[in-house]
Scaffold this active site. Structure first.
Site, short mmCIF file in Angstrom:
data_model
loop_
_atom_site.label_atom_id
_atom_site.label_comp_id
_atom_site.label_asym_id
_atom_site.label_seq_id
_atom_site.Cartn_x
_atom_site.Cartn_y
_atom_site.Cartn_z
N HIS A 11 -8.65 -5.93 -1.17
CA HIS A 11 -8.38 -4.51 -1.38
C HIS A 11 -9.63 -3.65 -1.30
O HIS A 11 -9.55 -2.44 -1.17
CB HIS A 11 -7.71 -4.29 -2.74
CG HIS A 11 -6.31 -4.83 -2.79
ND1 HIS A 11 -5.20 -4.02 -2.80
CD2 HIS A 11 -5.84 -6.10 -2.80
CE1 HIS A 11 -4.12 -4.76 -2.83
NE2 HIS A 11 -4.47 -6.03 -2.83
N ASP B 278 -15.23 3.02 -0.52
CA ASP B 278 -13.91 2.75 -1.10
C ASP B 278 -13.09 1.96 -0.09
O ASP B 278 -13.10 2.29 1.10
CB ASP B 278 -13.21 4.11 -1.39
CG ASP B 278 -12.32 4.07 -2.62
OD1 ASP B 278 -11.83 2.98 -2.96
OD2 ASP B 278 -12.14 5.13 -3.25
C1 GDG Z 1 -8.59 -0.46 -5.34
C2 GDG Z 1 -9.63 -0.11 -4.26
C3 GDG Z 1 -7.76 0.63 -2.78
C4 GDG Z 1 -5.49 6.77 -11.43
N1 GDG Z 1 -5.51 7.41 -12.60
C5 GDG Z 1 -4.23 7.44 -13.04
C6 GDG Z 1 -3.42 6.80 -12.10
N2 GDG Z 1 -4.22 6.39 -11.13
C7 GDG Z 1 -3.73 5.67 -9.94
C8 GDG Z 1 -3.85 6.53 -8.70
C9 GDG Z 1 -3.87 5.46 -7.61
C10 GDG Z 1 -4.57 4.30 -8.30
O1 GDG Z 1 -4.52 4.52 -9.70
C11 GDG Z 1 -6.04 4.23 -7.91
O2 GDG Z 1 -6.10 3.71 -6.61
P1 GDG Z 1 -7.35 3.96 -5.67
O3 GDG Z 1 -6.99 3.44 -4.32
O4 GDG Z 1 -7.69 5.40 -5.66
O5 GDG Z 1 -8.59 3.20 -6.31
P2 GDG Z 1 -8.89 1.76 -7.05
O6 GDG Z 1 -8.32 1.73 -8.40
O7 GDG Z 1 -10.37 1.62 -6.99
O8 GDG Z 1 -8.16 0.64 -6.15
C12 GDG Z 1 -9.10 1.03 -3.40
C13 GDG Z 1 -6.80 0.13 -3.84
O9 GDG Z 1 -7.40 -0.91 -4.64
C14 GDG Z 1 -5.52 -0.43 -3.22
O10 GDG Z 1 -5.79 -1.41 -2.27
O11 GDG Z 1 -7.21 1.77 -2.18
O12 GDG Z 1 -10.03 1.31 -2.38
O13 GDG Z 1 -10.88 0.25 -4.86
O14 GDG Z 1 -2.58 5.05 -7.29
O15 GDG Z 1 -2.78 7.42 -8.66
N3 GDG Z 1 -2.08 6.67 -12.22
C15 GDG Z 1 -1.51 7.20 -13.33
N4 GDG Z 1 -2.26 7.82 -14.30
C16 GDG Z 1 -3.59 7.97 -14.19
O16 GDG Z 1 -4.23 8.55 -15.07
N5 GDG Z 1 -0.18 7.10 -13.50
#
Ligand code: GDG
Length: 482
Positions: A168, A377
């Site tokens: 990921h 990222d």
């Molecule tokens: C890893 C990789 C890759 C965040 N705060 C809240 C909340 N979130 C949710 C977001 C989003 C998820 O968490 C975060 O996903 P990201 O992709 O932005 O980042 P990582 O956590 O670093 O994820 C990344 C991912 O894996 C998938 O393969 O894209 O590059 O680093 O969905 O919305 N959700 C809620 N409350 C929050 O306060 N409900």
């Protein structure tokens, strides 16, 4: 059909660091498993149900050995971790060695031999459990950087399985990966899979190049040829979100009225800018807030007109670098608000907390410009979530070139997150673009996110995995030839 009896042997096994549920102990001592709704489970749930699926992962606690159980039609198989393993395997090797190294060393990775020993022990435990749960000839899909040794360990135990791996996070260029004292072990671990999936084509190319250079196997394009005749395919499978589900939520009356309420509570600013990230040093929060404060300081923006809402979800709080980051951001926000805010008009509304999905959708709806500036990222789902919520084809996305999402969201205002002036320019451009220009860009991005949702991602990965040539077929054929 879904039953309450855990599957003894599953045709599809997902192996991930975490289970899609959290274990909570109630005051009366009873145990409850609460769904922690992640994109992965939404994506995989339908396929899991159709395929007698099981999901293996750590519960997040230290409760020791727990029996498999069924939750919402899914067989969940807990893998225990001890306190010391959490410190060494999870916070140590996974999050203080691999995480910074794989993200362009934006923080300094630490190398400790006992951390790797723990990583190996825990990976072996996951492999062992997967070997026990998988049916004859089953598909096993292993996820992410915490479990890179599992594919080879599992293949040694169960050569009949078809094994997939998906990373990921980014896979680093050879120059960085070579720093790892255990580089060859990790590559050999991944080579246990039939298909190694990455977010971006460049990551797959990095992997294949490293295998050629460091392990010495023959490669051609995205295929690795192993001496025993087996082939390993590498490829890019950009992950996505449940775009239709999220858009539906954003359209709901409750989210619509909450979005208005949020703007009202912020004093109905002309411009609302938004950042949503796990509080992680890879996300570029510090430089983004500095860029924004300079726009206020220069007079390009005024706190009477604009407010920046930054949601920073608590993350990995026991890891030293994360504690330090939190202090740095606290100080920066305090300074910016102290210097530039006015009564009832903070420059930055900073929220160190997590919110329910509905509130996130309302924030996305409320924001005129979403600012996402990671230094590196894998994908960044927040960028896709913002786009999915903008069903009126308005709003604008400022996005780092160094997020995987930039490959697909080409119509975002793309920025180099190391270039403060460039970020300032892009934020202003996004704010002041004409509605027509914003609409043109948003429509194109929305099309891409709607067409390539997380279900398409999961089914494409599993389709390619199911078309790889399993080892046992090859053995049968070569013995037939004899
Ligand atoms: C890893 C990789 C890759 C965040 N705060 C809240 C909340 N979130 C949710 C977001 C989003 C998820 O968490 C975060 O996903 P990201 O992709 O932005 O980042 P990582 O956590 O670093 O994820 C990344 C991912 O894996 C998938 O393969 O894209 O590059 O680093 O969905 O919305 N959700 C809620 N409350 C929050 O306060 N409900």
């Amino acid at each position: 059909m879904a039953t309450d009896t855990p599957k003894q042997s599953a045709d599809l096994v997902v192996v991930a660091n975490r289970l899609p549920v959290d274990r909570t102990v109630n005051p009366d001592g009873s145990v409850e498993w609460r769904r922690s709704p992640g994109g992965l489970v939404t994506a995989i749930q339908p396929v899991m149900r159709d395929n007698d699926g099981a999901w293996l992962g750590w519960s997040g606690g230290t409760e020791g050995e727990t029996e498999p159980f069924v939750d919402d039609g899914l067989t969940l198989v807990p893998v225990p971790l001890s306190e010391q393993e959490i410190a060494e395997f999870y916070e140590g090797f996974s999050n203080s060695t691999l995480w910074p190294l794989y993200h362009d060393v934006v923080a300094k990775p630490e190398f400790h031999r006992e951390w790797f020993d723990s990583y190996e022990t825990v990976n072996q435990r996951f492999a062992q459990k997967a070997a026990e749960v998988a049916a004859e000839g089953a598909m096993v899909w292993v996820h992410d950087y915490q479990l890179q040794l599992v594919p080879a360990m599992l293949r040694a135990l169960r050569p009949d399985l078809r094994i997939g791996f998906f990373l990921h996070i980014p896979f680093p260029p050879t120059e960085l990966f070579q720093q790892l004292p255990w580089r060859r072990r990790l590559l050999e671990g991944l080579l246990g899979a039939d298909l190694v999936g990455f977010q971006r084509p460049g990551a797959a190319a990095n992997f294949v190049r490293l295998v050629r250079q460091r392990v010495g196997h023959k490669t051609h394009r995205d295929t690795v040829y192993l001496p025993d005749g087996r082939r390993v395919e590498a490829g890019a499978f950009p992950i996505s979100i449940d775009s239709h589900g999220l858009e539906e939520l954003a359209r709901s009356e409750s989210v619509q009225s909450r979005a208005k309420e949020i703007r009202g509570q912020l004093g109905n600013p002309r411009w609302l800018l938004l950042g949503v990230d796990r509080l992680d040093y890879t996300k570029g929060i510090y430089a983004r807030l500095r860029a924004y404060s300079e726009l206020l300081n220069d007079g390009a923006l005024d706190v009477e007109d604009a407010v920046f809402v930054q949601v920073a979800t608590p993350s990995r709080e026991r890891v030293e670098q994360y504690r330090r980051l939190r202090d740095d951001i606290d100080r920066l926000v305090g300074r910016i608000n102290g210097d530039l805010g006015r009564i009832g008009r903070p420059a930055i509304s900073y929220l160190h907390t997590s919110y329910p999905r509905e509130e996130m959708a309302a924030l996305y709806q409320a924001a005129d410009v979403m600012v996402i500036t990671p230094l590196r990222d894998g994908m960044n789902l927040v960028a896709k979530e913002y786009v999915a919520c903008r069903f009126q084809d308005d709003g604008a996305l400022v996005l780092s070139e160094f997020a995987g999402a930039a490959d697909e969201l080409r119509q975002a205002y793309l920025v180099n997150p190391y270039d403060i002036n460039g970020m300032k320019g892009a934020i202003l451009e996004a704010l002041t673009a004409s509605p027509k220009e914003k609409g043109r860009r948003m429509r194109a991005m929305r099309k891409s996110v709607a067409e390539n949702d997380v279900k398409a991602w999961a089914s494409e990965y599993l389709r390619v995995l199911s078309e790889t040539e399993p080892m046992h077929d090859k053995h049968v054929r070569s013995s037939e030839r004899r």
